[in-house]
Motif scaffolding. Structure first.
Motif, PDB file in Angstrom:
ATOM      1  N   GLY A 166       0.785  -1.227   0.000  1.00 16.03           N
ATOM      2  CA  GLY A 166       0.000   0.000   0.000  1.00 16.03           C
ATOM      3  C   GLY A 166       0.814   1.272   0.000  1.00 16.03           C
ATOM      4  O   GLY A 166       0.244   2.357   0.059  1.00 16.03           O
ATOM      5  N   GLU A 167       2.152   1.155  -0.079  1.00 14.39           N
ATOM      6  CA  GLU A 167       3.012   2.336  -0.117  1.00 14.39           C
ATOM      7  C   GLU A 167       3.707   2.425  -1.475  1.00 14.39           C
ATOM      8  O   GLU A 167       3.815   1.429  -2.191  1.00 14.39           O
ATOM      9  N   PHE A 168       4.164   3.639  -1.825  1.00 10.32           N
ATOM     10  CA  PHE A 168       4.702   3.897  -3.160  1.00 10.32           C
ATOM     11  C   PHE A 168       6.069   4.550  -3.088  1.00 10.32           C
ATOM     12  O   PHE A 168       6.418   5.198  -2.098  1.00 10.32           O
ATOM     13  N   ARG A 169       6.756   4.466  -4.206  1.00 12.26           N
ATOM     14  CA  ARG A 169       7.900   5.337  -4.478  1.00 12.26           C
ATOM     15  C   ARG A 169       7.746   5.833  -5.918  1.00 12.26           C
ATOM     16  O   ARG A 169       7.929   5.089  -6.864  1.00 12.26           O
ATOM     17  N   THR A 173       0.444   2.423 -10.888  1.00  8.68           N
ATOM     18  CA  THR A 173       1.768   1.907 -11.237  1.00  8.68           C
ATOM     19  C   THR A 173       2.785   2.450 -10.232  1.00  8.68           C
ATOM     20  O   THR A 173       2.944   3.655 -10.089  1.00  8.68           O
ATOM     21  N   ASP A 174       3.454   1.546  -9.555  1.00 13.03           N
ATOM     22  CA  ASP A 174       4.455   1.895  -8.540  1.00 13.03           C
ATOM     23  C   ASP A 174       5.817   1.872  -9.244  1.00 13.03           C
ATOM     24  O   ASP A 174       6.509   0.856  -9.272  1.00 13.03           O
ATOM     25  N   TYR A 175       6.193   3.018  -9.796  1.00 16.16           N
ATOM     26  CA  TYR A 175       7.285   3.146 -10.761  1.00 16.16           C
ATOM     27  C   TYR A 175       8.615   2.608 -10.238  1.00 16.16           C
ATOM     28  O   TYR A 175       9.289   1.816 -10.904  1.00 16.16           O
ATOM     29  N   THR A 176       9.019   2.998  -9.051  1.00 19.21           N
ATOM     30  CA  THR A 176      10.330   2.610  -8.518  1.00 19.21           C
ATOM     31  C   THR A 176      10.329   1.173  -8.014  1.00 19.21           C
ATOM     32  O   THR A 176      11.330   0.455  -8.169  1.00 19.21           O
ATOM     33  N   TYR A 177       9.214   0.724  -7.426  1.00 20.17           N
ATOM     34  CA  TYR A 177       9.163  -0.626  -6.871  1.00 20.17           C
ATOM     35  C   TYR A 177       8.688  -1.671  -7.888  1.00 20.17           C
ATOM     36  O   TYR A 177       8.500  -2.833  -7.539  1.00 20.17           O
ATOM     37  N   ASP A 178       8.480  -1.269  -9.142  1.00 21.82           N
ATOM     38  CA  ASP A 178       8.197  -2.204 -10.246  1.00 21.82           C
ATOM     39  C   ASP A 178       7.019  -3.119  -9.952  1.00 21.82           C
ATOM     40  O   ASP A 178       7.107  -4.350 -10.034  1.00 21.82           O
ATOM     41  N   GLY A 236      -8.993   4.336  -0.512  1.00 27.50           N
ATOM     42  CA  GLY A 236      -7.585   4.098  -0.216  1.00 27.50           C
ATOM     43  C   GLY A 236      -7.243   2.845   0.548  1.00 27.50           C
ATOM     44  O   GLY A 236      -6.090   2.677   0.962  1.00 27.50           O
ATOM     45  N   TRP A 237      -8.186   1.928   0.748  1.00 31.44           N
ATOM     46  CA  TRP A 237      -7.869   0.693   1.457  1.00 31.44           C
ATOM     47  C   TRP A 237      -7.172  -0.275   0.503  1.00 31.44           C
ATOM     48  O   TRP A 237      -7.695  -0.623  -0.546  1.00 31.44           O
ATOM     49  N   TYR A 238      -5.993  -0.712   0.921  1.00 30.60           N
ATOM     50  CA  TYR A 238      -5.168  -1.605   0.108  1.00 30.60           C
ATOM     51  C   TYR A 238      -5.880  -2.934  -0.151  1.00 30.60           C
ATOM     52  O   TYR A 238      -6.432  -3.541   0.763  1.00 30.60           O
ATOM     53  N   GLN A 239      -5.846  -3.390  -1.431  1.00 34.37           N
ATOM     54  CA  GLN A 239      -6.492  -4.645  -1.808  1.00 34.37           C
ATOM     55  C   GLN A 239      -5.519  -5.712  -2.324  1.00 34.37           C
ATOM     56  O   GLN A 239      -5.751  -6.900  -2.141  1.00 34.37           O
ATOM     57  N   GLY A 240      -4.451  -5.276  -2.981  1.00 34.08           N
ATOM     58  CA  GLY A 240      -3.529  -6.272  -3.514  1.00 34.08           C
ATOM     59  C   GLY A 240      -2.445  -5.666  -4.372  1.00 34.08           C
ATOM     60  O   GLY A 240      -2.423  -4.457  -4.618  1.00 34.08           O
ATOM     61  N   THR A 241      -1.521  -6.524  -4.807  1.00 36.50           N
ATOM     62  CA  THR A 241      -0.389  -6.076  -5.614  1.00 36.50           C
ATOM     63  C   THR A 241       0.085  -7.217  -6.496  1.00 36.50           C
ATOM     64  O   THR A 241      -0.191  -8.389  -6.219  1.00 36.50           O
ATOM     65  N   TRP A 242       0.764  -6.870  -7.580  1.00 37.47           N
ATOM     66  CA  TRP A 242       1.484  -7.875  -8.361  1.00 37.47           C
ATOM     67  C   TRP A 242       2.674  -7.229  -9.063  1.00 37.47           C
ATOM     68  O   TRP A 242       2.704  -6.032  -9.268  1.00 37.47           O
ATOM     69  N   GLY A 243       3.664  -8.081  -9.387  1.00 40.96           N
ATOM     70  CA  GLY A 243       4.838  -7.621 -10.115  1.00 40.96           C
ATOM     71  C   GLY A 243       6.057  -7.464  -9.230  1.00 40.96           C
ATOM     72  O   GLY A 243       5.957  -7.240  -8.021  1.00 40.96           O
ATOM     73  N   ASP A 244       7.233  -7.619  -9.840  1.00 36.41           N
ATOM     74  CA  ASP A 244       8.507  -7.301  -9.214  1.00 36.41           C
ATOM     75  C   ASP A 244       9.481  -6.942 -10.321  1.00 36.41           C
ATOM     76  O   ASP A 244       9.105  -6.858 -11.495  1.00 36.41           O
ATOM     77  N   GLY A 262      12.177  -7.112 -13.149  1.00 38.27           N
ATOM     78  CA  GLY A 262      12.684  -8.101 -14.087  1.00 38.27           C
ATOM     79  C   GLY A 262      12.081  -7.922 -15.462  1.00 38.27           C
ATOM     80  O   GLY A 262      11.313  -6.988 -15.708  1.00 38.27           O
ATOM     81  N   SER A 263      12.416  -8.845 -16.359  1.00 40.67           N
ATOM     82  CA  SER A 263      11.940  -8.788 -17.740  1.00 40.67           C
ATOM     83  C   SER A 263      11.035  -9.959 -18.104  1.00 40.67           C
ATOM     84  O   SER A 263      10.652 -10.115 -19.258  1.00 40.67           O
ATOM     85  N   GLY A 264      10.710 -10.802 -17.126  1.00 38.62           N
ATOM     86  CA  GLY A 264       9.820 -11.925 -17.384  1.00 38.62           C
ATOM     87  C   GLY A 264       8.373 -11.493 -17.452  1.00 38.62           C
ATOM     88  O   GLY A 264       8.021 -10.336 -17.196  1.00 38.62           O
ATOM     89  N   ASP A 265       7.506 -12.430 -17.796  1.00 39.37           N
ATOM     90  CA  ASP A 265       6.082 -12.147 -17.836  1.00 39.37           C
ATOM     91  C   ASP A 265       5.593 -11.731 -16.449  1.00 39.37           C
ATOM     92  O   ASP A 265       5.842 -12.415 -15.453  1.00 39.37           O
ATOM     93  N   GLY A 266       4.909 -10.604 -16.391  1.00 39.83           N
ATOM     94  CA  GLY A 266       4.388 -10.111 -15.124  1.00 39.83           C
ATOM     95  C   GLY A 266       5.395  -9.351 -14.290  1.00 39.83           C
ATOM     96  O   GLY A 266       5.054  -8.885 -13.195  1.00 39.83           O
ATOM     97  N   GLN A 267       6.629  -9.196 -14.776  1.00 41.16           N
ATOM     98  CA  GLN A 267       7.630  -8.374 -14.109  1.00 41.16           C
ATOM     99  C   GLN A 267       7.742  -7.037 -14.838  1.00 41.16           C
ATOM    100  O   GLN A 267       7.302  -6.890 -15.984  1.00 41.16           O
ATOM    101  N   PHE A 268       8.349  -6.056 -14.156  1.00 42.51           N
ATOM    102  CA  PHE A 268       8.422  -4.712 -14.720  1.00 42.51           C
ATOM    103  C   PHE A 268       9.803  -4.104 -14.499  1.00 42.51           C
ATOM    104  O   PHE A 268      10.517  -4.479 -13.551  1.00 42.51           O
ATOM    105  N   ARG A 269      10.100  -3.170 -15.373  1.00 46.89           N
ATOM    106  CA  ARG A 269      11.226  -2.257 -15.163  1.00 46.89           C
ATOM    107  C   ARG A 269      10.703  -0.850 -15.417  1.00 46.89           C
ATOM    108  O   ARG A 269      10.636  -0.384 -16.531  1.00 46.89           O
TER     109      ARG A 269
END
Length: 318
Positions: free
Chosen positions: A38-41, A57-62, A71-79, A81-88
């Protein structure tokens, strides 16, 4: 006396009509930058899904995070990398009426799309300047017919819902239909496509296929002008909301660029540091703006003018 009453009633009606437009009022912000759930960078993109949740989109935390409208947090996905479901460094996000979540994965030079809970569905794009490739991918928007519009450097590309290339328009320049960094993009219900032309400090708009229709704005802090606008959104009522980034405000306009209003205090609660994007709820009563390490929320408040007041005015001149 009849003429005087008519003039006063007409004047009051004009004031009431203006006041009835209401205003955007700061509601709150969420959340800090430590990296927990629920927090961002430096969040960049925001959109509201057909399920009513707000996606960021949580730009720095990918990663992508989503919340209730308060504003109640529900969920997250991604980390990272360059694989499916990952981000840079994910930037833009747009959600179709059918519930596909599209994300511009900027440093992987691609678009990925997901279910509303983050299950990977597909991707397209590689680095390059060819059709369907990207060099500086930023924001995107999904039209009612499923067409996906993606801003990339000095052009807009369009794709089917599954990523098949349909066409592009725009080159570097100052003229009509040219761009100096195409950023935010939004699609109105009538199919018009609006683009924030960041370094030209204007908004341009086009047909669904990219034919130039018009523009407004120039460099400046005066209402109606911009200093490096980024994200934008087409509201349910057809107004165009623009994150006027360096002017630290949001402005909104009619379909052809007439200024309707602006909001964002210069200091204190509800002030902006560097607003990147803007998204409205389907009912048009809340608006969300990623700014700094927070997402700010404003809600619409109708003007405090009751219809009964007109009767009180009339009674003074009986």
């Amino acid at each position: 006396m009849a003429l005087r009453l008519a003039l006063i009633v007409a004047a009051f009606a004009a004031v009431a009509a203006t006041a009835a437009a209401g205003e955007w009022v700061y509601e709150g912000r969420w959340n800090g930058s430590s990296g927990g759930a629920g927090e961002f960078r430096s969040p960049h993109g925001v959109d509201v899904g057909p399920n009513g949740y707000v996606y960021v989109t949580d730009y720095t935390y990918d990663r992508i995070q989503y919340f209730t409208q308060t504003g109640w947090y529900q969920g997250t996905w991604g980390d990272t990398g360059s694989g499916d479901g990952q981000f840079r460094e994910p930037v833009g996000i747009s959600i179709s009426a059918g519930g596909y979540v599209y994300v511009t994965d900027s440093n992987n030079y691609r678009v990925q799309y997901f279910t509303l809970t983050g299950s990977f569905l597909g991707k397209w794009g590689t680095q390059g300047t060819g059709a369907g490739q990207f060099t500086y991918i930023r924001y995107l928007a999904v039209a009612a017919d499923g067409t996906v519009y993606v801003t990339d450097a000095d052009r807009v590309q369009r794709f089917t819902a599954a990523g098949s290339y349909l066409g592009a328009w725009g080159v570097f320049g100052f003229g009509n239909g040219e761009f100096r960094a195409a950023y935010g993009v939004g699609v109105r219900s009538d199919g018009r496509v609006y683009v924030a032309d960041d370094n030209n400090n204007r908004v341009q708009y086009f047909t669904a296929a990219g034919a130039y229709l018009g523009q407004w704005g120039s460099y400046g802090a005066e209402p109606g002008n911009f200093r490096f606008p980024e994200g934008l959104d087409a509201a349910p009522n057809g107004d165009i909301y623009v994150a006027d980034t360096v002017n630290k405000r949001v402005q909104y306009f009619g379909a052809a660029g007439s200024l309707v209003g602006t909001f964002g205090d210069l200091s204190g609660w509800g002030s902006f540091n560097q607003p990147h994007d803007v998204a409205l709820t389907p009912d048009g009563l809340r608006v969300y703006i990623p700014d700094g390490d927070y997402v700010l929320c404003y809600h619409w408040v109708e003007a405090d003018v009751a219809p009964a007041s007109l009767g009180k005015i009339k009674s003074l001149f009986r």
